[in-house]
Design a protein around this motif. Structure first.
Motif: not given
Length: 181
Positions: A156, A163, A165-167, A169-170
């Motif tokens: 992963k 990726k 962009d997927e992280y 927000e976190y």
């Protein structure tokens, strides 16, 4: 060499008095000393199981749960939790005991993946594990899951798969400042 062995056949335990020479600047036993002892007992357990020289391939999670004081007895216990074709997972438990009060503390548990080698440094096939109780099945299953989880996590986070962009927000909730080009 046997084709299969019980974990009991390879169990190893050692007890050692913690000396002032083992202490860190805070007066507690240095974590590095404990890791060294853990690696030694994992080696002994794995070598006893495989009847071969073994090397440490990885160490899964090392949490120091309680400090160890100079003057305490430290007992390390190791057992084979999982066997693959050439590698095995050795569970190591560390406990300390105050010799004047008799009080014991669980200080650490960790999992060492050890690989058996021949005299030329090539991996060799090891005996499988005979599971003869519920605890053994639980430990084996847990090791299987840890192995699968590590593989999934490694894939992963490979550069080609990651990726960003997927992280984002976190990361907004963390103690970090983003300064992206």
């Amino acid at each position: 060499m046997k084709k299969f062995k019980t974990s009991q056949e390879s169990n190893v335990a050692i007890t050692e008095l913690m000396l002032p020479s083992h202490s860190n600047f805070g007066g507690k036993v240095h974590g590095g000393h404990i890791l060294n002892l853990m690696d030694q007992i994992a080696f002994a357990c794995a070598s006893k199981h495989s009847q071969a020289y073994c090397v440490t391939a990885s160490v899964n999670r090392v949490d120091f749960l309680n400090p160890i004081e100079v003057g305490e007895l430290v007992t390390l216990k190791a057992s084979i939790n999982y066997t693959g074709r050439t590698s095995m997972v050795v569970g190591v438990r560390v406990e300390s005991e105050n010799i004047t009060t008799g009080k014991t503390k669980h200080c650490n548990s960790s999992y060492f993946t050890m690989v058996a080698k021949d005299t030329n440094g090539k991996n060799i096939v090891i005996p499988g594990l005979i599971l003869n109780n519920k605890q053994g099945i639980r430990r084996f299953a847990r090791s299987m899951e840890r192995k699968a989880s590590a593989s999934s996590r490694d894939n992963k986070y490979e550069s080609s798969n990651f990726k960003v962009d997927e992280y984002l927000e976190y990361l907004a909730k963390e103690n970090v400042q983003l300064d992206l080009d």
